[in-house]
Write a protein that holds these residues in place. Structure first.
Motif, short mmCIF file in Angstrom:
data_model
loop_
_atom_site.label_atom_id
_atom_site.label_comp_id
_atom_site.label_asym_id
_atom_site.label_seq_id
_atom_site.Cartn_x
_atom_site.Cartn_y
_atom_site.Cartn_z
N CYS A 1 -7.94 10.23 -1.50
CA CYS A 1 -7.01 11.26 -0.73
C CYS A 1 -6.30 12.19 -0.86
CB CYS A 1 -5.82 10.18 -1.06
SG CYS A 1 -3.97 10.74 -0.13
N GLY A 2 -6.77 12.83 0.65
CA GLY A 2 -6.54 14.32 0.31
C GLY A 2 -5.11 14.89 0.10
N MET A 3 -5.04 15.79 -0.39
CA MET A 3 -3.58 16.72 -1.32
C MET A 3 -2.45 18.00 -0.47
SD MET A 3 -3.78 16.43 -5.80
CE MET A 3 -2.01 17.18 -5.86
N VAL B 1 10.14 0.96 3.81
CA VAL B 1 9.66 2.40 4.45
C VAL B 1 8.32 2.46 3.17
CG1 VAL B 1 9.68 4.93 2.80
CG2 VAL B 1 11.76 3.31 3.28
N THR B 2 7.48 3.90 4.45
CA THR B 2 5.75 3.22 4.54
C THR B 2 5.66 4.10 3.05
OG1 THR B 2 6.16 5.92 5.95
CG2 THR B 2 5.40 3.45 6.85
N TYR B 3 4.38 4.05 2.49
CA TYR B 3 3.50 4.55 0.98
C TYR B 3 2.17 5.23 1.53
CZ TYR B 3 7.63 2.29 -1.60
OH TYR B 3 8.73 1.78 -1.80
N GLY B 4 2.23 6.00 1.16
CA GLY B 4 0.87 6.55 1.72
C GLY B 4 -0.33 6.69 0.95
N GLY B 5 -1.25 7.66 0.39
CA GLY B 5 -2.65 7.29 0.36
C GLY B 5 -2.55 7.42 -1.25
#
Length: 386
Positions: free
Chosen positions: A61-63, A148-152
């Motif tokens: 996962c990119g930052m 709530v959505t959680y990311g990568g």
């Protein structure tokens, strides 16, 4: 009244039970719990694979700089705990029964969006990024089911098939992951603001090479330079840092470099550019940079400063200049961008870091101390246990 209340409570309980059944998957994420932005492992739930879903094991996962803004609540919309990350690369582990575009083991990615209404005119035309019904972002958004959505920055994710893209075989996942945000963010304005096809209506032999300025040489900017050069444009990097000149010219292939703090260099470059892709997230006055544009030139904003823009109206009106913005891109354009990038060898320049280095990486990102994108090695360094 009592019966009505009882019925409402029963409905709420049933909805909560259904939600619980839908979110049976477990994953580990790196979460911020407050505006300090400090990230620490947290067990999170992922929804079970629905009929139209693709379940993905996250490998990289990119930052993005947006992650830094978000975890520190600089846009005043943070919902904690927050698991950031919208440059996700991994492999398919499970498919819903209606999914036909992918199979287990496919190399796939997820960018900034995970769902849209899929029925408005924007969605019908392939521009989910401007969905009239409201897009759900990959993290820090309230999903359709109220969660709530959680990311990568996590070990797994489940996403609707429409919002999953395929990585071409020639594209390595670690260097391809940042393109899911940075890549489409700079590709889309080139496509839709007339930069890819230089004077398409001009007679053969009379087409003019476009001259594009790239303001800021960071995660977005270095990818913009690569795409612009791949499309045959003349590219000038505009930066506050003279130290970046050699790298911009010699390694990234830019044709020119302007130090924005140097009055003589800015004067020499005046009225020379057809467009400027502004990737800067810092709060800077725009007026000096508008002077670099030719008549009818465009300043295209893709960076997200935290404060309102400052520009005198005369800097727009005199010279018929345009100040515009561009918001990522739709799913069709995101897949197209990846395919084009693979054909031209356009990839992000990255520094691969372990999960336990992420807070240090954020500190360095805040200082622009990265060439040019941190990517977290999720698959090898973040395990499914706290």
């Amino acid at each position: 009244m009592a019966a009505t209340v009882a019925a409402a409570e029963a409905t709420a309980a049933a909805a909560a039970e259904a939600k619980g059944r839908q979110h049976t998957g477990k994953a580990v994420g790196l979460a911020a719990h407050d505006a300090s932005g400090h990230l620490a492992p947290l067990t999170i739930t992922r929804r079970s694979t629905g009929d139209d879903d693709v379940a993905i094991k996250i490998l990289y996962c990119g930052m993005c700089h947006s992650d830094l803004h978000s975890i520190m609540n600089e846009w005043n919309n943070a919902m904690y705990p927050m698991v950031p990350g919208h440059e996700i690369a991994g492999v398919v582990t499970e498919l819903g029964k209606n999914v036909t575009r992918f199979k287990p083991g496919d190399r796939v990615g997820v960018g900034c969006m995970v769902i849209s209404c899929q029925s408005c005119d924007s969605c019908d035309e392939g521009f989910e990024n401007t969905c009239r019904g409201g897009i759900i972002f990959t993290y820090n958004s309230v999903d359709r089911d109220g969660t709530v959505t959680y990311g990568g920055y996590s070990t797994a994710v489940t996403v609707h098939e429409r919002f999953v893209v395929r990585f071409p075989d020639a594209m390595p996942l670690d260097r391809g992951a940042p393109l899911l945000c940075a890549g489409v963010t700079v590709y889309s304005p080139m496509k839709y603001h007339g930069l890819l096809d230089a004077n398409a209506d001009a007679p053969a032999g009379r087409k003019k090479q476009k001259h594009v300025g790239v303001l800021g040489l960071g995660g977005l900017g270095h990818v913009a330079v690569k795409f612009a050069k791949a499309f045959g444009m003349k590219v000038t990097v505009i930066s506050t840092s003279p130290a970046k000149k050699q790298e911009a010219l010699d390694r990234l292939g830019a044709d020119g470099f302007v130090v924005s703090k140097d009055a003589e260099e800015m004067k020499a470059a005046a009225s020379s550019m057809d467009a400027i892709i502004n990737t800067v997230s810092a709060n800077v006055p725009l007026a000096p940079f508008m002077g670099l544009l030719k008549p009818n030139g465009k300043m295209i904003m893709v960076g997200l400063p935290t404060k309102a823009l400052e520009i005198p109206p005369f800097d727009l009106i005199m010279g018929n200049k345009t100040l515009t913005g561009s918001c990522i891109g739709g799913m069709r354009d995101t897949q197209e961008m990846l395919d084009v990038a693979a054909r031209h060898g356009v990839m992000a320049d990255i520094e691969l870091v372990a999960a336990d280095y992420v807070n240090t990486a954020m500190e360095r990102l805040a200082k622009a101390d990265v060439r040019y994108r941190f990517v977290i090695d999720i698959g090898n360094t973040l395990k499914n246990s706290e």
